[in-house]
Design an enzyme around this catalytic site. Structure first.
Site, PDB file in Angstrom:
ATOM      1  CB  CYS A   1      -1.012  -0.014   1.142  1.00 29.52           C
ATOM      2  SG  CYS A   1      -0.433   0.462   2.774  1.00 29.52           S
TER       3      CYS A   1
ATOM      4  CG  HIS B   1      17.468 -10.539  14.117  1.00 29.20           C
ATOM      5  ND1 HIS B   1      18.094  -9.351  14.431  1.00 29.20           N
ATOM      6  CD2 HIS B   1      18.457 -11.407  13.798  1.00 29.20           C
ATOM      7  CE1 HIS B   1      19.415  -9.507  14.313  1.00 29.20           C
ATOM      8  NE2 HIS B   1      19.654 -10.748  13.915  1.00 29.20           N
TER       9      HIS B   1
ATOM     10  NE  ARG C   1      20.864 -12.300  19.913  1.00 30.57           N
ATOM     11  CZ  ARG C   1      21.543 -12.283  18.770  1.00 30.57           C
ATOM     12  NH1 ARG C   1      22.121 -13.393  18.322  1.00 30.57           N
ATOM     13  NH2 ARG C   1      21.663 -11.175  18.072  1.00 30.57           N
TER      14      ARG C   1
END
Length: 143
Positions: free
Chosen positions: A65, A98, A132
């Site tokens: 958009c 991540h 992690r």
């Protein structure tokens, strides 16, 4: 691999180029986006993409958009969706590495078509690092 794509009136040119690139690489693409620049409501095109990803009908989604924000807010309402707003390939890399994002949000008014295609390529070729980051990703959804 199956990819669902949706866009509002700011993204037909982007979608057309991205879909062509994806098909040339062998991806199956489900298109929910508009093909014109006539004003439409981005949630009408974001919700089907998010549903496909949440229900496992598509591995990834791409939504486009003007700013990328409205459609990002829309798709992130769905369970199992982690959508990232990416205006450069480095952010697309990190949102996959991540955050294990499964929907890419592209701001058409702030990227060129060429940049958007590079962002898509980076998003789809970057693997989640885990480690992690997995614990953090597990905490994203509301329970």
């Amino acid at each position: 691999m199956k990819i669902s794509i949706g866009n509002d009136h700011a993204g037909p040119e982007y979608k057309k180029a991205i879909v062509a690139m994806l098909k040339s690489k062998g991806y199956q693409v489900k298109n929910y986006g508009t093909d014109t620049e006539a004003s439409v409501d981005y949630p009408d095109f974001g919700h089907p993409v998010a549903s496909d990803v949440a229900e496992g009908k598509a591995e990834y989604g791409i939504v486009i958009c003007g700013s990328g924000n409205g459609i990002a807010m829309t798709v992130n309402k769905h369970p199992k969706v982690r959508a990232g707003l990416c205006w450069m390939k480095e952010i697309a890399y990190l949102t996959r590495l991540h955050n294990d994002a499964n929907i890419l949000c592209i701001p058409a008014r702030y990227t060129s078509v060429q940049q958007a295609m590079e962002i898509v390529e980076t998003f789809l070729t970057t693997e989640f690092e885990g480690g992690r980051h997995q614990n953090r990703v597990n905490k994203i959804s509301c329970k």
